[in-house]
Write a protein that holds these residues in place. Structure first.
Motif, short mmCIF file in Angstrom:
data_model
loop_
_atom_site.label_atom_id
_atom_site.label_comp_id
_atom_site.label_asym_id
_atom_site.label_seq_id
_atom_site.Cartn_x
_atom_site.Cartn_y
_atom_site.Cartn_z
N GLU A 2 0.83 -1.21 0.00
CA GLU A 2 0.00 0.00 0.00
C GLU A 2 0.86 1.26 0.00
O GLU A 2 0.56 2.24 -0.70
N GLU A 3 1.92 1.24 0.79
CA GLU A 3 2.80 2.42 0.86
C GLU A 3 3.59 2.60 -0.45
O GLU A 3 3.81 3.72 -0.89
N GLU A 4 4.00 1.49 -1.04
CA GLU A 4 4.77 1.58 -2.29
C GLU A 4 3.91 2.14 -3.43
O GLU A 4 4.43 2.83 -4.31
N VAL A 5 2.61 1.84 -3.40
CA VAL A 5 1.71 2.38 -4.41
C VAL A 5 1.66 3.91 -4.34
O VAL A 5 1.59 4.59 -5.37
N LYS A 6 1.74 4.44 -3.12
CA LYS A 6 1.65 5.89 -2.91
C LYS A 6 2.77 6.65 -3.62
O LYS A 6 2.59 7.78 -4.06
N LYS B 113 8.39 15.87 1.34
CA LYS B 113 8.33 15.43 2.74
C LYS B 113 7.52 14.13 2.85
O LYS B 113 7.94 13.19 3.54
N ASP B 114 6.37 14.10 2.17
CA ASP B 114 5.53 12.90 2.20
C ASP B 114 6.27 11.70 1.62
O ASP B 114 6.18 10.58 2.14
N LEU C 6 8.89 4.86 6.29
CA LEU C 6 7.92 3.89 6.80
C LEU C 6 8.10 2.54 6.12
O LEU C 6 8.05 1.48 6.79
N ILE C 7 8.35 2.55 4.81
CA ILE C 7 8.58 1.30 4.09
C ILE C 7 9.82 0.59 4.64
O ILE C 7 9.84 -0.64 4.78
#
Length: 204
Positions: A47-51, A127-128, A135-136
C-alpha cells in the motif's frame, strides 16, 4: 508383576501419544497467527509503495530547488529594487528584455504568491515521499523479523515433534518388551505344567 508392567507401559504409550496430539493442535493456531502477521506487513508495504510508485523523486528534488531559487530571488530586496528601476521599452540589464511584466508590484506579488504556494506544495510532496520511504524501511525491518520468527518457530516445532516421536517410539518399545517378557513367562509356565503333568502320569 508383569501385568502391572504392561499396564504401566501401555499408560506411558498413551500419555506420549496424547502429548504429541496436543502439541500438534497447539502448533497450528500459532503458525496461523505468525503467517497472518507477516501477510499484514506485506500488505502495508504494498500500500505504501503504491503511494510513491509514480513519483520521480529526482525530478521532484530538481523542481523544489528551482522553485526555491526563483522564490528567494523574487522576494529579495535587490530584486525589489531592480524591478522599481525598470522602464517599459528600455532593456533589462539582466535579461535584455524590453517588456517588463513583473515591474508592477501587483503582478509581482501575484507571481510571488503563486510561486510560494507551488513551492510549499512540492516541498510537502517531497516530505511525504521521504516519510513514506522511511515507513517502508521500517515495515521491511518488521517483515524480516516476522520471517525470522516463523523460521525460528518452525525449527522449535520440528524439535518438539521429533522429541514427541522419540517418546512414542520408546513407549512402544517398552510395551513390546514387557509383552515379550510376559509371553516368555507364560511359555515357561506352560512347559512346566506339561512336564508336571507327564511326571504325575508316570507316577501313577
Amino acid at each position: 508383576k508383569n501385568r502391572k508392567a504392561i499396564e504401566d507401559a501401555t499408560s506411558s504409550l498413551q500419555d506420549a501419544a496424547n502429548a504429541k496430539n496436543q502439541l500438534q493442535k497447539d502448533i497450528e493456531p500459532r503458525k496461523v497467527q505468525l503467517n497472518e502477521a507477516l501477510a499484514t506487513i506485506e500488505t502495508q508495504i504494498a500500500e505504501e509503495e503504491v503511494k510513491i510508485a509514480n513519483i520521480e523523486i529526482d525530478q521532484l528534488k530538481a523542481d523544489v530547488e528551482a522553485l526555491l531559487r526563483t522564490y528567494t530571488l523574487m522576494t529579495s530586496e535587490k530584486w525589489e529594487e531592480h524591478r522599481s528601476l525598470l522602464k517599459e521599452g528600455e532593456p533589462c540589464p539582466l535579461c535584455g528584455g524590453t517588456h517588463h511584466p513583473y515591474a508592477s508590484k501587483d503582478v509581482a506579488a501575484s507571481v510571488e504568491n503563486e510561486l510560494g504556494l507551488k513551492l510549499k506544495e512540492k516541498q510537502q510532496q517531497q516530505k511525504d515521499y521521504n516519510q513514506t520511504k522511511q515507513l517502508i524501511g521500517q515495515l521491511n525491518a518488521k517483515k524480516d523479523k516476522a520471517n525470522k520468527d516463523i523460521k525460528s518457530y518452525d525449527e522449535e516445532v520440528q524439535k518438539k515433534l521429533e522429541d514427541a516421536d522419540t517418546k512414542v517410539a520408546d513407549a512402544k518399545t517398552r510395551l513390546e518388551t514387557e509383552k515379550g517378557k510376559t509371553a516368555n513367562l507364560e511359555a515357561r509356565q506352560a512347559e512346566k505344567a506339561v512336564a508336571l503333568s507327564l511326571a504325575e502320569g508316570a507316577l501313577q
